[in-house]
Each structure stands twice: as structure tokens, then as C-alpha cells.
Design a protein around this motif. Structure first.
Motif, PDB file in Angstrom:
ATOM      1  N   ALA A 174       0.809  -1.228   0.000  1.00 30.45           N
ATOM      2  CA  ALA A 174       0.000   0.000   0.000  1.00 30.45           C
ATOM      3  C   ALA A 174       0.837   1.270   0.000  1.00 30.45           C
ATOM      4  O   ALA A 174       0.375   2.308  -0.455  1.00 30.45           O
ATOM      5  N   SER A 175       2.058   1.202   0.477  1.00 30.67           N
ATOM      6  CA  SER A 175       2.897   2.409   0.543  1.00 30.67           C
ATOM      7  C   SER A 175       3.625   2.637  -0.775  1.00 30.67           C
ATOM      8  O   SER A 175       3.607   1.805  -1.675  1.00 30.67           O
ATOM      9  N   ALA A 176       4.320   3.752  -0.857  1.00 32.43           N
ATOM     10  CA  ALA A 176       5.108   4.083  -2.045  1.00 32.43           C
ATOM     11  C   ALA A 176       6.520   3.514  -1.964  1.00 32.43           C
ATOM     12  O   ALA A 176       7.308   3.686  -2.893  1.00 32.43           O
ATOM     13  N   LEU A 177       6.844   2.829  -0.874  1.00 33.99           N
ATOM     14  CA  LEU A 177       8.201   2.299  -0.700  1.00 33.99           C
ATOM     15  C   LEU A 177       8.520   1.221  -1.733  1.00 33.99           C
ATOM     16  O   LEU A 177       7.646   0.469  -2.159  1.00 33.99           O
ATOM     17  N   ASN A 178       9.801   1.177  -2.131  1.00 36.87           N
ATOM     18  CA  ASN A 178      10.286   0.090  -2.977  1.00 36.87           C
ATOM     19  C   ASN A 178      11.648  -0.343  -2.449  1.00 36.87           C
ATOM     20  O   ASN A 178      12.268   0.339  -1.630  1.00 36.87           O
ATOM     21  N   LEU A 179      12.105  -1.504  -2.890  1.00 40.94           N
ATOM     22  CA  LEU A 179      13.353  -2.064  -2.363  1.00 40.94           C
ATOM     23  C   LEU A 179      14.570  -1.234  -2.740  1.00 40.94           C
ATOM     24  O   LEU A 179      15.468  -1.043  -1.916  1.00 40.94           O
ATOM     25  N   THR A 180      14.625  -0.738  -3.967  1.00 39.93           N
ATOM     26  CA  THR A 180      15.799   0.046  -4.357  1.00 39.93           C
ATOM     27  C   THR A 180      15.880   1.332  -3.533  1.00 39.93           C
ATOM     28  O   THR A 180      16.972   1.724  -3.093  1.00 39.93           O
ATOM     29  N   GLY A 181      14.761   1.975  -3.295  1.00 39.14           N
ATOM     30  CA  GLY A 181      14.752   3.185  -2.480  1.00 39.14           C
ATOM     31  C   GLY A 181      15.175   2.910  -1.050  1.00 39.14           C
ATOM     32  O   GLY A 181      15.928   3.686  -0.445  1.00 39.14           O
ATOM     33  N   LEU A 182      14.706   1.796  -0.494  1.00 36.40           N
ATOM     34  CA  LEU A 182      15.091   1.448   0.875  1.00 36.40           C
ATOM     35  C   LEU A 182      16.575   1.118   0.966  1.00 36.40           C
ATOM     36  O   LEU A 182      17.237   1.503   1.940  1.00 36.40           O
ATOM     37  N   LEU A 183      17.115   0.426  -0.024  1.00 36.08           N
ATOM     38  CA  LEU A 183      18.548   0.138  -0.035  1.00 36.08           C
ATOM     39  C   LEU A 183      19.354   1.430  -0.082  1.00 36.08           C
ATOM     40  O   LEU A 183      20.330   1.605   0.668  1.00 36.08           O
ATOM     41  N   ARG A 184      18.966   2.352  -0.942  1.00 35.89           N
ATOM     42  CA  ARG A 184      19.682   3.628  -1.062  1.00 35.89           C
ATOM     43  C   ARG A 184      19.568   4.439   0.231  1.00 35.89           C
ATOM     44  O   ARG A 184      20.550   4.990   0.726  1.00 35.89           O
ATOM     45  N   HIS A 185      18.383   4.529   0.761  1.00 36.30           N
ATOM     46  CA  HIS A 185      18.169   5.315   1.972  1.00 36.30           C
ATOM     47  C   HIS A 185      18.952   4.735   3.149  1.00 36.30           C
ATOM     48  O   HIS A 185      19.654   5.465   3.852  1.00 36.30           O
ATOM     49  N   CYS A 186      18.829   3.456   3.373  1.00 37.94           N
ATOM     50  CA  CYS A 186      19.497   2.845   4.521  1.00 37.94           C
ATOM     51  C   CYS A 186      21.017   2.866   4.369  1.00 37.94           C
ATOM     52  O   CYS A 186      21.735   3.040   5.361  1.00 37.94           O
ATOM     53  N   GLY A 187      21.514   2.713   3.157  1.00 33.11           N
ATOM     54  CA  GLY A 187      22.950   2.848   2.937  1.00 33.11           C
ATOM     55  C   GLY A 187      23.426   4.234   3.316  1.00 33.11           C
ATOM     56  O   GLY A 187      24.436   4.408   4.011  1.00 33.11           O
ATOM     57  N   ALA A 188      22.679   5.248   2.892  1.00 35.77           N
ATOM     58  CA  ALA A 188      23.037   6.637   3.200  1.00 35.77           C
ATOM     59  C   ALA A 188      22.919   6.924   4.694  1.00 35.77           C
ATOM     60  O   ALA A 188      23.733   7.664   5.256  1.00 35.77           O
ATOM     61  N   VAL A 189      21.928   6.336   5.359  1.00 42.11           N
ATOM     62  CA  VAL A 189      21.780   6.493   6.810  1.00 42.11           C
ATOM     63  C   VAL A 189      23.037   5.982   7.513  1.00 42.11           C
ATOM     64  O   VAL A 189      23.573   6.637   8.413  1.00 42.11           O
ATOM     65  N   GLY A 190      23.517   4.821   7.098  1.00 35.82           N
ATOM     66  CA  GLY A 190      24.733   4.272   7.699  1.00 35.82           C
ATOM     67  C   GLY A 190      25.925   5.190   7.519  1.00 35.82           C
ATOM     68  O   GLY A 190      26.680   5.453   8.465  1.00 35.82           O
TER      69      GLY A 190
END
Length: 180
Positions: A44-60
Motif C-alpha cells: 500500500a505504501s510508495a516504498l520500494n526495495l531500491t529506495g530502501l537500499l539507497r536510503h538505509c545505505g546513506a543512513v549508515g
């Protein structure tokens, strides 16, 4: 057993091990997917796996760099800015390009963890409307713990997205990732 966090000793060792374990778990959610599937929005959300990988990598990268630089401002390498999640989700880089970016983020995060010398060092709070104005700093240890909590939250999102794509869950994906 890829889902089991390895044993670690000492506060910094435990913080590092948990953060890197969460990043590794997030990485397994893309195993065996096509580029189209990795960019899809099956929930239901707009989230996708590539976006989560990019975001979490940048968070680290960002938060570990804050811990290393404390009490000064972090030095973030070009191309590794902590962009808003919406920008990361909209990024059209291929899955392969995203994985290269993510793996580089994990390498930088690991190097930053290895360079932390003072877990009590004050880290200036970055400007953001959700931080109370009286909050001026937190400890480097807070930044390193924050990586695990932020990535764990989004790894849960990634698990749901992946299960929505093809029904594969974390246990099966860990087995598939270990077989590669």
C-alpha cells in the motif's frame, strides 16, 4: 544462519555488529529479483526495495560519519548524501547500480565504525523541524545505535515488500543469499 547476529564484544563492537547485520538483512531482500520487481510498489505504501537500499545505505554513512567527526560536522563523501527518502524511492538507478551504491555505503559505514574513538563525544544535532530546539547534541553512541534502529525499521518494510512480490520471507532469502 544469516539472520542470527554474530557474537560481538565491547560496546563499539556490539553497535557495529548490529548495524552491519541489519544492513546485511536488508540486502537479502533483493536476492533473485529483476530490476522491475526491485522498483515495484506491491504494498500500500510508495516504498520500494531500491529506495530502501539507497536510503538505509546513506543512513549508515551519514550517522557513522557523525560519530567519527564528533564534535565537528561530518565529512560525507560526494555522492553519499542523506537525501530524503522520497528522493531515494524515486531514483531510477538500476538494481545493479543500487547494489553497487549500497555495498559502497556499507564499506564506508564499516570504515567509519572502525574509526570511532570516543563514544561519549557530543555530536551536533542537525537542523530539522522534528528535533526539539533545546536539543543541541547527543553522544556518538546514540548515532551508532540510531543506524540499527533506522535500518531495522526499514528492513521490516523491505520484508513486507519482498513477500508481496513473490512470497519469499527472510529465512528463505538468507538461504538463497548464502548459496550465491
Amino acid at each position: 544462519m544469516g539472520f542470527l547476529t554474530p557474537q560481538a564484544t565491547g560496546e563499539l563492537g556490539v553497535l557495529k555488529t548490529y548495524a552491519l547485520q541489519q544492513l546485511a538483512q536488508l540486502r537479502t531482500t533483493e536476492v533473485g529479483l529483476s530490476n522491475e520487481q526491485a522498483h515495484s510498489h506491491p504494498a500500500a505504501s510508495a516504498l520500494n526495495l531500491t529506495g530502501l537500499l539507497r536510503h538505509c545505505g546513506a543512513v549508515g554513512v551519514y550517522w557513522s560519519a557523525c560519530a567519527v567527526a564528533a564534535p565537528d560536522a561530518p565529512q560525507i563523501p560526494d555522492g553519499f548524501d542523506d537525501l530524503p527518502l522520497e528522493d531515494m524511492i524515486a531514483d531510477e538507478s538500476t538494481l545493479e547500480e543500487t547494489l553497487v551504491y549500497f555495498d559502497r555505503c556499507v564499506d564506508l559505514t564499516t570504515a567509519n565504525f572502525d574509526a570511532v574513538t570516543d563514544l561519549s563525544a557530543p555530536v551536533p544535532v542537525p537542523p530539522a523541524p522534528w528535533y526539539p530546539p533545546e536539543l543541541t547534541s547527543w553522544e556518538a553512541r546514540w548515532c551508532l545505535a540510531h543506524i540499527s534502529t533506522e535500518v531495522a525499521r526499514h528492513t521490516g518494510h523491505a520484508d513486507i515488500i519482498r513477500e508481496s512480490i513473490d512470497g519469499k520471507g527472510a529465512y528463505e532469502l538468507n538461504d538463497l543469499a548464502e548459496a550465491l
